[in-house]
Structure formats: C-alpha cells, structure tokens
Design a protein around this motif. Structure first.
Motif, PDB file in Angstrom:
ATOM      1  N   ARG A   1       0.836  -1.206   0.000  1.00 23.25           N
ATOM      2  CA  ARG A   1       0.000   0.000   0.000  1.00 23.25           C
ATOM      3  C   ARG A   1       0.873   1.259   0.000  1.00 23.25           C
ATOM      4  O   ARG A   1       0.608   2.218  -0.717  1.00 23.25           O
TER       5      ARG A   1
ATOM      6  N   SER B   1       0.358  12.521   2.597  1.00 25.03           N
ATOM      7  CA  SER B   1      -0.654  12.105   3.574  1.00 25.03           C
ATOM      8  C   SER B   1      -2.083  12.296   3.069  1.00 25.03           C
ATOM      9  O   SER B   1      -3.023  11.771   3.659  1.00 25.03           O
TER      10      SER B   1
ATOM     11  N   THR C   1      -7.834   2.499  -1.320  1.00 23.18           N
ATOM     12  CA  THR C   1      -8.844   1.596  -0.779  1.00 23.18           C
ATOM     13  C   THR C   1      -9.180   0.545  -1.824  1.00 23.18           C
ATOM     14  O   THR C   1      -8.963   0.748  -3.014  1.00 23.18           O
TER      15      THR C   1
ATOM     16  N   THR D   1      -4.908   8.251  -0.198  1.00 24.43           N
ATOM     17  CA  THR D   1      -5.260   6.971   0.415  1.00 24.43           C
ATOM     18  C   THR D   1      -5.643   5.997  -0.692  1.00 24.43           C
ATOM     19  O   THR D   1      -6.148   6.387  -1.736  1.00 24.43           O
TER      20      THR D   1
ATOM     21  N   ILE E   1       1.122   4.182  -2.916  1.00 28.66           N
ATOM     22  CA  ILE E   1       0.964   5.598  -2.587  1.00 28.66           C
ATOM     23  C   ILE E   1       2.191   6.393  -3.024  1.00 28.66           C
ATOM     24  O   ILE E   1       2.069   7.495  -3.574  1.00 28.66           O
TER      25      ILE E   1
END
Length: 123
Positions: free
Chosen positions: A62, A85, A90, A88, A66
């Motif tokens: 993950r 930050s 999903t 994300t 990113i």
C-alpha cells in the motif's frame, strides 16, 4: 488550462478540448493509468501500478502504491498541489481506488479525486 478531450479527440475538423477542473481530472487519470515506457518521447511518464496488481496485499505494498502515485503527481501534474498524507488507497473486491485530496492551483480550490486504478476500459 486546456487539454485535448480523451478518447473522443476530434469532431469533423475540430479538436475537442476540455478546460479547468475537467482537464485536471482527465490529465490525472491519464498520468496514473499510464504505464511507464509507453509514451513515445518520455519513457518516465506514468506509473508502475500494473506491476503491483498481483502482489500480496499488505501495508508495505500500500505504501509503495501511494509513493508511486505521489511521485507521478509531483512530476507530471504541476496544476495541483498534494501532500503524501492526502493520498489513500482503498479496495472494494476486485477494484482498487486512489482517493486524492489536492489543491487545484488554477483557482486554489480543494478537490477530492476518486480514481479507479483497475479501470481497463476507455475513460
């Protein structure tokens, strides 16, 4: 900001264009869904996300996804500002989504982009 509309680029003798936020969304999808080494003249354009498709799903993977998304945005999308930050990733069964909260530098509005990273059909 203007961009050529994709995939329907030409109508009779005119080039079809999109502008502002629609152009930003389209350019972001093109940058994230393109593989590296596929754009003639710029082999670094795109991401390595397809390479991660069949890897074991864990936190390290993950973070790699990113990082790849963040690097592509910083390198190829000067019209938006994003921090790592604000990205994300999903998943919903067989689909993987990138949720990106970014400031659009055209008019300094904050937008939330939700991009399907497993999209195979034309945009």
């Amino acid at each position: 900001m203007y961009s050529i509309q994709f995939p329907r680029m030409v109508s009779n003798t005119n080039a079809l264009l999109v502008q502002d936020h629609e152009a930003t969304v389209q350019n972001l999808k093109l940058a994230l869904l393109s593989e590296k080494n596929t754009l003639l003249g710029d082999p670094y354009f795109g991401t390595n996300l397809k390479r991660f498709t069949y890897e074991q799903n864990n936190q390290i993977l993950r973070d790699l996804v990113i990082d790849d998304i963040y690097t592509a945005i910083i390198d190829f999308m000067p019209q938006i500002r994003v921090s790592r930050s604000d990205i994300t990733v999903t998943s919903d069964r067989a689909k993987i989504y990138a949720n990106i909260r970014a400031t659009n530098l055209i008019d300094y509005t904050t937008d939330l982009y939700n991009i399907n990273l497993t999209e195979l059909e034309e945009m």
